[in-house]
Design a protein around this motif. Sequence first.
Motif, PDB file in Angstrom:
ATOM      1  N   GLU A  43       0.836  -1.196   0.000  1.00 38.74           N
ATOM      2  CA  GLU A  43       0.000   0.000   0.000  1.00 38.74           C
ATOM      3  C   GLU A  43       0.873   1.248   0.000  1.00 38.74           C
ATOM      4  O   GLU A  43       0.639   2.186  -0.746  1.00 38.74           O
ATOM      5  CB  GLU A  43      -0.924  -0.041   1.215  1.00 38.74           C
ATOM      6  CG  GLU A  43      -2.316   0.548   0.984  1.00 38.74           C
ATOM      7  CD  GLU A  43      -2.331   2.063   0.985  1.00 38.74           C
ATOM      8  OE1 GLU A  43      -3.198   2.641   0.318  1.00 38.74           O
ATOM      9  OE2 GLU A  43      -1.470   2.680   1.655  1.00 38.74           O
ATOM     10  N   HIS A  44       1.866   1.247   0.892  1.00 35.60           N
ATOM     11  CA  HIS A  44       2.818   2.358   0.893  1.00 35.60           C
ATOM     12  C   HIS A  44       4.106   1.963   1.594  1.00 35.60           C
ATOM     13  O   HIS A  44       4.184   0.929   2.261  1.00 35.60           O
ATOM     14  CB  HIS A  44       2.224   3.613   1.546  1.00 35.60           C
ATOM     15  CG  HIS A  44       1.866   3.453   2.993  1.00 35.60           C
ATOM     16  ND1 HIS A  44       0.628   3.039   3.423  1.00 35.60           N
ATOM     17  CD2 HIS A  44       2.590   3.658   4.129  1.00 35.60           C
ATOM     18  CE1 HIS A  44       0.611   2.995   4.738  1.00 35.60           C
ATOM     19  NE2 HIS A  44       1.783   3.366   5.207  1.00 35.60           N
ATOM     20  N   ILE A  45       5.103   2.815   1.429  1.00 33.37           N
ATOM     21  CA  ILE A  45       6.363   2.679   2.155  1.00 33.37           C
ATOM     22  C   ILE A  45       6.514   3.950   2.985  1.00 33.37           C
ATOM     23  O   ILE A  45       6.344   5.062   2.468  1.00 33.37           O
ATOM     24  CB  ILE A  45       7.539   2.473   1.181  1.00 33.37           C
ATOM     25  CG1 ILE A  45       7.409   1.070   0.553  1.00 33.37           C
ATOM     26  CG2 ILE A  45       8.884   2.619   1.899  1.00 33.37           C
ATOM     27  CD1 ILE A  45       8.423   0.760  -0.502  1.00 33.37           C
ATOM     28  N   ILE A  91       4.056   6.728  -1.196  1.00 32.49           N
ATOM     29  CA  ILE A  91       5.163   7.005  -0.285  1.00 32.49           C
ATOM     30  C   ILE A  91       4.589   7.880   0.825  1.00 32.49           C
ATOM     31  O   ILE A  91       3.899   8.862   0.557  1.00 32.49           O
ATOM     32  CB  ILE A  91       6.313   7.753  -1.003  1.00 32.49           C
ATOM     33  CG1 ILE A  91       6.945   6.889  -2.093  1.00 32.49           C
ATOM     34  CG2 ILE A  91       7.352   8.244  -0.002  1.00 32.49           C
ATOM     35  CD1 ILE A  91       7.731   5.687  -1.605  1.00 32.49           C
ATOM     36  N   GLU A  92       4.847   7.491   2.065  1.00 36.31           N
ATOM     37  CA  GLU A  92       4.367   8.245   3.223  1.00 36.31           C
ATOM     38  C   GLU A  92       5.580   8.810   3.952  1.00 36.31           C
ATOM     39  O   GLU A  92       6.389   8.052   4.484  1.00 36.31           O
ATOM     40  CB  GLU A  92       3.582   7.293   4.151  1.00 36.31           C
ATOM     41  CG  GLU A  92       3.161   7.906   5.479  1.00 36.31           C
ATOM     42  CD  GLU A  92       2.507   6.888   6.430  1.00 36.31           C
ATOM     43  OE1 GLU A  92       2.915   5.708   6.440  1.00 36.31           O
ATOM     44  OE2 GLU A  92       1.591   7.286   7.171  1.00 36.31           O
ATOM     45  N   LEU A  93       5.714  10.121   3.944  1.00 37.37           N
ATOM     46  CA  LEU A  93       6.778  10.750   4.730  1.00 37.37           C
ATOM     47  C   LEU A  93       6.247  10.965   6.136  1.00 37.37           C
ATOM     48  O   LEU A  93       5.097  11.383   6.316  1.00 37.37           O
ATOM     49  CB  LEU A  93       7.181  12.089   4.110  1.00 37.37           C
ATOM     50  CG  LEU A  93       7.669  12.062   2.653  1.00 37.37           C
ATOM     51  CD1 LEU A  93       8.025  13.476   2.207  1.00 37.37           C
ATOM     52  CD2 LEU A  93       8.839  11.120   2.471  1.00 37.37           C
ATOM     53  N   HIS A  99      11.245   3.596   7.187  1.00 35.01           N
ATOM     54  CA  HIS A  99      10.702   3.336   8.516  1.00 35.01           C
ATOM     55  C   HIS A  99       9.829   2.091   8.549  1.00 35.01           C
ATOM     56  O   HIS A  99       9.935   1.279   9.451  1.00 35.01           O
ATOM     57  CB  HIS A  99       9.908   4.567   8.969  1.00 35.01           C
ATOM     58  CG  HIS A  99       9.292   4.437  10.315  1.00 35.01           C
ATOM     59  ND1 HIS A  99       7.968   4.108  10.501  1.00 35.01           N
ATOM     60  CD2 HIS A  99       9.818   4.566  11.558  1.00 35.01           C
ATOM     61  CE1 HIS A  99       7.707   4.049  11.797  1.00 35.01           C
ATOM     62  NE2 HIS A  99       8.806   4.322  12.461  1.00 35.01           N
ATOM     63  N   HIS A 100       8.949   1.947   7.582  1.00 36.41           N
ATOM     64  CA  HIS A 100       8.108   0.742   7.543  1.00 36.41           C
ATOM     65  C   HIS A 100       7.586   0.480   6.144  1.00 36.41           C
ATOM     66  O   HIS A 100       7.611   1.348   5.286  1.00 36.41           O
ATOM     67  CB  HIS A 100       6.939   0.849   8.533  1.00 36.41           C
ATOM     68  CG  HIS A 100       5.930   1.919   8.206  1.00 36.41           C
ATOM     69  ND1 HIS A 100       6.035   3.208   8.655  1.00 36.41           N
ATOM     70  CD2 HIS A 100       4.795   1.878   7.469  1.00 36.41           C
ATOM     71  CE1 HIS A 100       4.998   3.916   8.220  1.00 36.41           C
ATOM     72  NE2 HIS A 100       4.229   3.138   7.483  1.00 36.41           N
ATOM     73  N   ILE A 101       7.125  -0.749   5.948  1.00 37.50           N
ATOM     74  CA  ILE A 101       6.474  -1.121   4.703  1.00 37.50           C
ATOM     75  C   ILE A 101       5.053  -1.536   5.061  1.00 37.50           C
ATOM     76  O   ILE A 101       4.842  -2.206   6.074  1.00 37.50           O
ATOM     77  CB  ILE A 101       7.277  -2.223   3.975  1.00 37.50           C
ATOM     78  CG1 ILE A 101       6.646  -2.574   2.643  1.00 37.50           C
ATOM     79  CG2 ILE A 101       7.469  -3.464   4.805  1.00 37.50           C
ATOM     80  CD1 ILE A 101       7.613  -3.293   1.719  1.00 37.50           C
ATOM     81  N   ALA A 102       4.092  -1.068   4.287  1.00 43.87           N
ATOM     82  CA  ALA A 102       2.684  -1.300   4.628  1.00 43.87           C
ATOM     83  C   ALA A 102       1.989  -2.127   3.558  1.00 43.87           C
ATOM     84  O   ALA A 102       2.065  -1.814   2.374  1.00 43.87           O
ATOM     85  CB  ALA A 102       1.950   0.032   4.805  1.00 43.87           C
ATOM     86  N   PHE A 103       1.344  -3.193   4.001  1.00 50.92           N
ATOM     87  CA  PHE A 103       0.589  -4.057   3.100  1.00 50.92           C
ATOM     88  C   PHE A 103      -0.899  -3.855   3.334  1.00 50.92           C
ATOM     89  O   PHE A 103      -1.344  -3.766   4.482  1.00 50.92           O
ATOM     90  CB  PHE A 103       0.934  -5.523   3.354  1.00 50.92           C
ATOM     91  CG  PHE A 103       2.369  -5.864   3.044  1.00 50.92           C
ATOM     92  CD1 PHE A 103       2.785  -6.078   1.738  1.00 50.92           C
ATOM     93  CD2 PHE A 103       3.301  -5.949   4.061  1.00 50.92           C
ATOM     94  CE1 PHE A 103       4.111  -6.383   1.446  1.00 50.92           C
ATOM     95  CE2 PHE A 103       4.628  -6.260   3.784  1.00 50.92           C
ATOM     96  CZ  PHE A 103       5.036  -6.467   2.472  1.00 50.92           C
ATOM     97  N   VAL A 143       6.622  -3.763   9.929  1.00 49.56           N
ATOM     98  CA  VAL A 143       5.588  -4.007   8.919  1.00 49.56           C
ATOM     99  C   VAL A 143       4.248  -3.487   9.429  1.00 49.56           C
ATOM    100  O   VAL A 143       3.865  -3.728  10.568  1.00 49.56           O
ATOM    101  CB  VAL A 143       5.471  -5.520   8.590  1.00 49.56           C
ATOM    102  CG1 VAL A 143       4.296  -5.794   7.648  1.00 49.56           C
ATOM    103  CG2 VAL A 143       6.771  -6.036   7.967  1.00 49.56           C
ATOM    104  N   GLU A 144       3.586  -2.733   8.581  1.00 52.61           N
ATOM    105  CA  GLU A 144       2.234  -2.246   8.882  1.00 52.61           C
ATOM    106  C   GLU A 144       1.256  -3.034   8.027  1.00 52.61           C
ATOM    107  O   GLU A 144       1.547  -3.317   6.862  1.00 52.61           O
ATOM    108  CB  GLU A 144       2.159  -0.746   8.524  1.00 52.61           C
ATOM    109  CG  GLU A 144       0.761  -0.144   8.613  1.00 52.61           C
ATOM    110  CD  GLU A 144       0.721   1.316   8.118  1.00 52.61           C
ATOM    111  OE1 GLU A 144       1.757   1.997   8.113  1.00 52.61           O
ATOM    112  OE2 GLU A 144      -0.371   1.759   7.718  1.00 52.61           O
ATOM    113  N   ILE A 145       0.135  -3.418   8.600  1.00 58.60           N
ATOM    114  CA  ILE A 145      -0.964  -3.904   7.758  1.00 58.60           C
ATOM    115  C   ILE A 145      -2.071  -2.874   7.860  1.00 58.60           C
ATOM    116  O   ILE A 145      -2.261  -2.243   8.906  1.00 58.60           O
ATOM    117  CB  ILE A 145      -1.445  -5.308   8.170  1.00 58.60           C
ATOM    118  CG1 ILE A 145      -1.830  -5.376   9.651  1.00 58.60           C
ATOM    119  CG2 ILE A 145      -0.394  -6.364   7.841  1.00 58.60           C
ATOM    120  CD1 ILE A 145      -2.496  -6.680  10.043  1.00 58.60           C
TER     121      ILE A 145
HETATM  122 ZN    ZN Z   1       2.254   3.778   7.187  1.00 64.10          ZN
END
Ligand code: ZN
Length: 134
Positions: free
Chosen positions: A5-7, A52-54, A76-80, A126-128
């Motif tokens: 979804e985003h990084i 991309i999420e800053l 910082h994280h990877i979001a699925f 990791v974010e879901i």
């Molecule tokens: Zn996020």
Amino acid sequence: MQKIEHIGIAVKNLDEAEKRFGKLLNTLPYKRESVESEGVITSFFKIGASKIELLAPTRPDSPIQKFLNKKGEGMHHIAFEVADIDLQIKTLKEEGFILINDQAKAGADNKQVAFIHPKSTGGILVEICQEKNK
Ligand code: ZN
């Protein structure tokens, strides 16, 4: 998991980072949003089907400030994206992953989110996430 979804990228100064990433990605951020409970202000760029999420801290006790103190600016994280976040949390726990959030909570960008501890994912936070009202 449906897609990346985003990084999330931790930055010290959101104005400067927006300019830098705007040039790099050749597009403008489409929104800023602060998540008060996390002490963070976010800025989003759309890149195809992903984002991309800053993330910049808004106070000294922000988890982002702690990350910056420890590791400096960077990924910082990877979001699925997931279809059913409650079910996913349950499944991940059963499989032995360490969840930072036992229950989904409100995140930025109209999402319900939960984080998996880097200890159980080989060093990656990791974010879901699941779109609200879906
Ligand atoms: Zn996020």
